[in-house]
Design an enzyme around this catalytic site. Structure first.
Site, PDB file in Angstrom:
ATOM      1  N   GLY A  43       8.153   1.652  -2.612  1.00  0.00           N
ATOM      2  CA  GLY A  43       9.054   1.632  -3.766  1.00  0.00           C
ATOM      3  C   GLY A  43      10.208   0.655  -3.545  1.00  0.00           C
ATOM      4  N   SER A  85       3.840  -0.953   1.532  1.00  0.00           N
ATOM      5  CA  SER A  85       4.931  -1.605   0.829  1.00  0.00           C
ATOM      6  C   SER A  85       6.271  -1.365   1.538  1.00  0.00           C
ATOM      7  CB  SER A  85       4.970  -1.131  -0.631  1.00  0.00           C
ATOM      8  OG  SER A  85       5.781  -1.962  -1.420  1.00  0.00           O
ATOM      9  N   TYR A  86       7.195  -0.602   0.931  1.00  0.00           N
ATOM     10  CA  TYR A  86       8.487  -0.390   1.583  1.00  0.00           C
ATOM     11  C   TYR A  86       8.367   0.498   2.818  1.00  0.00           C
ATOM     12  CZ  TYR A  86      13.533  -0.550   1.970  1.00  0.00           C
ATOM     13  OH  TYR A  86      14.807  -0.799   2.427  1.00  0.00           O
ATOM     14  N   ASP A  90      -3.318  -9.076  -3.185  1.00  0.00           N
ATOM     15  CA  ASP A  90      -1.962  -8.678  -3.568  1.00  0.00           C
ATOM     16  C   ASP A  90      -1.055  -9.900  -3.624  1.00  0.00           C
ATOM     17  OD1 ASP A  90       0.441  -7.311  -4.005  1.00  0.00           O
ATOM     18  OD2 ASP A  90       0.735  -6.924  -1.864  1.00  0.00           O
ATOM     19  N   HIS A 130      -2.430  -4.399  -3.440  1.00  0.00           N
ATOM     20  CA  HIS A 130      -1.249  -3.863  -2.772  1.00  0.00           C
ATOM     21  C   HIS A 130      -1.504  -2.468  -2.220  1.00  0.00           C
ATOM     22  CE1 HIS A 130       3.033  -4.038  -1.939  1.00  0.00           C
ATOM     23  NE2 HIS A 130       3.225  -2.867  -2.504  1.00  0.00           N
TER      24      HIS A 130
END
Length: 455
Positions: free
Chosen positions: A79, A173-174, A367, A424
């Site tokens: 996020g 991701s984060y 991605d 992703h």
């Protein structure tokens, strides 16, 4: 927070959690529309801050077979601010996936190989909440790492039989911030957790490198014009556009470049998987879902949204909504410190590798948001900086006789890998290939090679 203060925090925490209650009230009897399964499921809250009423929500799925001997994995979503339960468990690699008709069994669930903990974090994400807050939750990397460790100490007090199992941290991701920072904290304070490794997918490791690589990916995949590419290189870089966005401070030159970029790609392509279809906008998506049923995985977030907002689902999960009326996949009440997003975490991976903790950095190769181009470069340069030699040169790895991606290994504890055709969220677009990679990582084995005489 200094080392001494952190140690004191953990010491006090260990005394507090020793009086935590058991798991009886957290056990799930059955989720609405779920197929019959033989493994146990739990969901509920861990109170990590009594004074502020801060409670993190988790969903724990035991391994399908022999859970006592299987590793425990904590999944942290990205996020920052997206739900691990909604996006990770029910959207990608949990035991069930949501469809317009309800839940279906996921044949490529991660709990085939491990006991999976999905955690909604930081506070304000998914079903996690605090009763002592304003309209928004302000969180930074240090707070997130501290809260994640506090959760684990509480969780292991609920499930003490899993305390000695091999433990891994994973995410995407984060989670390129969350996972390394939590692993580093566990290692530094010598927490009573049997940490073996971390696995991070399409991870944000370096703000400038990762977002500059996005521009290269878009251009080499025919997504942006030569004029737009020129402006992103010479007028305003994509990292600077992202900085202006997260700090809410805009210049005309960067706004103009961003407008050109938006006209090229936004709304037309799926930035998280450039070869995948986009979910049609409502109300057309509802018609599409009804026509396609469980095959409409591009719209799985819509199906999950509907499922998580059913009262009987929330009751079965022992979940409540506090401070908002609806569950959302990504939090509208979280304000993550933008300065934290600019902190490179790539060097932490080097520290972990040198300490003998396994690190897998993997990338869905379609991605464009955080492409493999930047991750591969960062891993290679970090390995050089930390004196970790290449032990498996760049080569294809295989699943079912087909190329599943490419990989390169460094020393005994560091692997970079791509997953062919994935985006992703690799587990969403290439679940079988991702599961093969997942199994190899947990077992400490190299990704499968093709037999040299197999043509």
């Amino acid at each position: 927070m200094t080392f001494c203060s952190m140690f004191l925090f953990i010491f006090i925490l260990s005394i507090f959690v020793s009086s935590s209650h058991g798991t009886g009230s957290d056990k799930i009897t059955a989720l609405p529309t779920q197929p019959k399964v033989g493994f146990k499921q739990y969901a509920g809250y861990v109170n990590i801050d009594v004074n502020n009423g801060t409670k993190l929500f988790y969903y724990f799925v035991e391994a399908e077979n022999h859970p006592a001997s299987k590793p425990v994995v904590l999944w942290l979503h990205g996020g920052p601010g997206c739900s691990a339960i909604g996006e990770g468990a029910f959207g990608q690699h949990g035991p069930f996936k949501t469809t317009i008709r309800g839940l279906v069994k996921n044949p490529f669930s991660r709990n085939r190989e491990a006991n999976m903990i999905y955690l909604d974090s930081p506070t304000g994400v998914g079903f996690s909440y605090s009763t002592n807050t304003s309209d928004y939750f302000f969180v930074d990397d240090e707070t997130a790492a501290r809260d994640h460790l506090a959760f684990l100490e509480h969780w292991f007090s609920k499930f003490p039989n899993f305390r000695t199992n091999d433990f891994f941290i994973a995410g995407e991701s984060y989670a390129g911030h969350y996972a390394p920072q939590l692993a580093e904290l566990i290692f530094k304070i010598k927490a009573n957790i049997n940490l073996k490794g971390i696995a991070i997918g399409n991870p944000l490791l370096d703000f400038d490198v990762d977002y500059n690589s996005s521009v290269e990916f878009l251009k080499t995949h025919g997504q942006i014009s030569r004029s737009t590419y020129h402006d992103l290189k010479e007028v305003c870089s994509y990292p600077n556009i992202r900085r202006e966005y997260i700090f809410n401070k805009f210049t005309k030159s960067c706004q103009d470049v961003n407008t050109k970029l938006s006209l090229n790609v936004h709304g037309f392509t799926n930035r998280f998987n450039v070869i995948a279809d986009k979910c049609p906008a409502a109300p057309e998506n509802q018609k599409y879902l009804k026509q396609m049923g469980e095959k409409a995985f591009v719209c799985i977030r819509d199906a999950t949204f509907a499922y998580m907002n059913m009262k009987k689902t929330q009751k079965a999960l022992h979940a409540v909504l506090v401070g908002r009326k609806i569950w959302s996949a990504c939090s509208m009440t979280l304000l993550y410190n933008p300065q934290s997003q600019l902190i490179p975490t790539i060097s932490i991976l080097g520290t972990l590798v040198k300490a003998g903790i396994r690190v897998l950095a993997f990338s869905g190769d379609q991605d464009s948001w955080i492409p493999f181009i930047g991750t591969e470069l960062l891993i290679e340069e970090m390995a050089k900086d930390f004196g970790v030699e290449i032990t498996r040169p760049h080569e294809a790895w295989f699943q079912g006789g087909q190329v599943a991606g490419w990989t390169q290994e460094y020393g005994n504890f560091l692997t970079f890998a791509t997953i062919k055709g994935a985006g992703h969220s690799a587990g969403k677009f290439q679940p079988e290939r991702t599961l093969v990679m997942w199994k190899a990582f947990l077992e400490g084995k190299p990704l499968p090679k093709r037999h040299p005489y197999h043509y």
